[in-house]
Each structure stands twice: as C-alpha cells, then as structure tokens.
Design an enzyme around this catalytic site. Structure first.
Site, short mmCIF file in Angstrom:
data_model
loop_
_atom_site.label_atom_id
_atom_site.label_comp_id
_atom_site.label_asym_id
_atom_site.label_seq_id
_atom_site.Cartn_x
_atom_site.Cartn_y
_atom_site.Cartn_z
CG HIS A 20 -13.31 65.58 38.07
ND1 HIS A 20 -13.00 64.03 37.73
CD2 HIS A 20 -14.50 65.54 38.57
CE1 HIS A 20 -14.18 63.62 37.98
NE2 HIS A 20 -14.99 64.45 38.62
CG HIS A 31 -22.69 66.62 38.59
ND1 HIS A 31 -22.01 66.34 37.23
CD2 HIS A 31 -21.88 66.34 39.38
CE1 HIS A 31 -21.15 65.58 37.53
NE2 HIS A 31 -20.77 65.52 38.80
ZN LIG Z 1 -17.15 63.94 38.46
#
Ligand SMILES: [Zn+2]
Length: 303
Positions: A233, A260
């Site tokens: 993932h 992120h």
């Molecule tokens: Zn994700």
C-alpha cells in the site's frame, strides 16, 4: 511514439469520504490531449483543481489539493490507478471535497477505468526521464530517485509494532504489475490511533470495510490480501503522490519510512531540479538502445 490516452466513455460510482463520512458521487470523464488530470467540484460551480504539485495543500493522513480555497482530499489512490493504467487526460468530477475511499485500495478505481475503457489520442506523450539522482530526507524518513530504464519503486517500512516490524519490496511498475500486485493493497491504521483520529473529526467514514486495522495482537479484519499488504500500500501511495509531477516518470524511486508529506514534498523538489531530468517523447522500452545492438567483430561476425 507513445500516444496520450483518455477514457473511452464517462463512468460514475458512489462511495463515502474516509474522513468526512459523507456520501460522494465520483465521475470520470474523457478529456482532450494535454488536458492532464483535473478534479472538478460540481458542488462548487464546476471549479477545477488540476492534479499538480502547484496545488498541494493539507497533507496529513492523505494527500489534498486546493486552488483558491476549493479543496479536493484523498486523491492519491485514484491518481495511482489513473497513471498506472496510462490515463493522461481525464476530468474527475466530485460533488464533495473528498474522493471516496471505496475499499481503501485502488482496485475499485482500476475496475472503473477498465469498464470505461482507455483509448489512444492523436498526440504524443512526454515522459520525465531521471538522469541524475535526487534525494530528500526528514529525520529517519528518506526518499530518492535514481536513473533507470524503467519506472521502479523500492519501499521499506518499519514500525514499533509486533505485527509490522519491517517490510520491503521492489517492483517494476507496469499496468499489469500495478493491477495484480499493488492496486488491491488497502490502507492501514493502528487501533491505538483510531480513537485519536475520531476525536479530531477524522476517519469518520473509516471502518473495517475500508482499512486494515492493526490491534495489539492481530489484524482486526478477517484476513490480509497479501502477507506484506502494508508495504504494497505504501508503494500505491507513492505512485499516486508522484503522479503530481504531471508526467509518467522513468526512474527508480526508493523510499524508507516515508509518507504523503515526504512523497509530495519530493514531487515538488523533482520538478524544481530541472538539471536532474529531461522530458522525452518515448518510453525506454521502445527506444533503441545503442549498447544492445550487436557489434560485428571482424572475422567472428558470422559466428
Ligand atoms: Zn493510501
């Protein structure tokens, strides 16, 4: 020359926003060459937010974009699906600020794109070919990209959790490998963090239907889709965040304990480092490689 691609026909689905918990309508629509991937808020007068690093905003647990205060949240899984399926030009319509979480993976978006179909357009695609390494680190989080003939990702994660100490994987990212090995990997979270998220008004739409939840002694969901679903993932997230450079990348992305915030900061840094890449019109796969041409040696050429 590789052609740019868009969808054959529009397609829609309904889901919920992971953080808002609200119902969202999502439509993917064909777009002209050089349009790129743009989000369109139908609840905000069709205001458009292009998927580029210039519009990065609000990176916490997911990747968000905003332009003139109009935001689009949790874009990364959809972006990963679009770029991996070779969709360069598309309008993504949403009637809410958040892309629906679906099952927490990119598989439902792959299904949508496959149902719509992908078609070639009358214009060549440009690739960003990395020619010099670029690196960025923040504490023990690291990310770098190196020259390579293909788009590859190496990711490693390590956590202080008995079920998830260390996982690492390298993958050459193609449409086939992404669909088979990466797209089904779901987002994950730790049970101890869920309460904190809820108190902050986040993950209101989160459930075991759309995330793998790690408790103290096991995974709360019935089963994992892959033994190393977690690192897969992370590759999915990195592919989606890197899409914000606006071109398919030819290079080897290597990330350790990133997320992120670092992925997207790095995407912006890549665009700034213009001496470290060049735009080319053909993918490495279809380029003749001079070194691979057999060299005729006098006297032994006929062997
Ligand atoms: Zn994700």
């Amino acid at each position: 020359m590789e052609a740019q691609r868009t969808l054959r026909r529009p397609i829609s689905c309904v889901g919920i926003g992971l953080h808002s918990g609200c119902k969202v309508n999502l439509s993917l629509k064909p777009a002209a060459p050089d349009h790129g991937i743009r989000f369109r808020r139908t609840d905000m007068g069709n205001f458009e937010v292009p998927a580029t690093v210039n519009n990065l905003a609000g990176i916490q647990l997911a990747t968000g974009l905003a332009r003139e205060q109009v935001s689009v949240e949790t874009v990364e899984h959809l972006l990963a699906a679009l770029v991996s399926m070779g969709v360069d030009n598309v309008v993504v319509e949403l009637n809410s600020p958040e892309v629906p979480i679906m099952d927490g993976s990119a598989a439902p978006f792959i299904y949508l794109i496959q149902e719509a179909g992908v078609k070639r357009q009358q214009k060549g695609r440009k690739y960003m070919k990395i020619v010099r390494p670029i690196a960025l680190s923040r504490g023990d989080k690291r990310i770098a990209i190196y020259p390579s003939d293909h788009f590859k990702v190496t990711y490693s994660v390590s956590y202080d959790h008995p079920l998830l100490r260390h996982q690492s994987r390298t993958l050459r990212v193609t449409e086939e490998s992404f669909v088979e090995e990466i797209a089904p990997a779901r987002t994950f979270t730790f049970l101890k963090d869920v309460e904190m998220l809820r108190q902050n008004g986040l993950a209101l739409g989160g459930s075991l239907e759309n995330a793998v939840v790690l408790g103290e002694t096991g995974v709360l969901n019935n089963a994992l889709r892959f033994e190393d679903e977690f690192v897969r993932h992370k590759i999915l997230d990195a592919v989606g965040d890197l899409a914000l450079v606006g071109f398919p990348v030819i290079g080897h992305l290597v990330a350790h304990r990133a997320g992120h915030a670092l992925h997207t900061e790095f995407a912006a840094k890549i665009l700034e480092e213009t001496a470290a890449w060049r735009l080319i019109e053909e993918a490495a796969d279809v380029m003749p490689t001079p070194a691979a041409v057999p060299v005729a040696v006098k006297g032994v050429a006929s062997l």
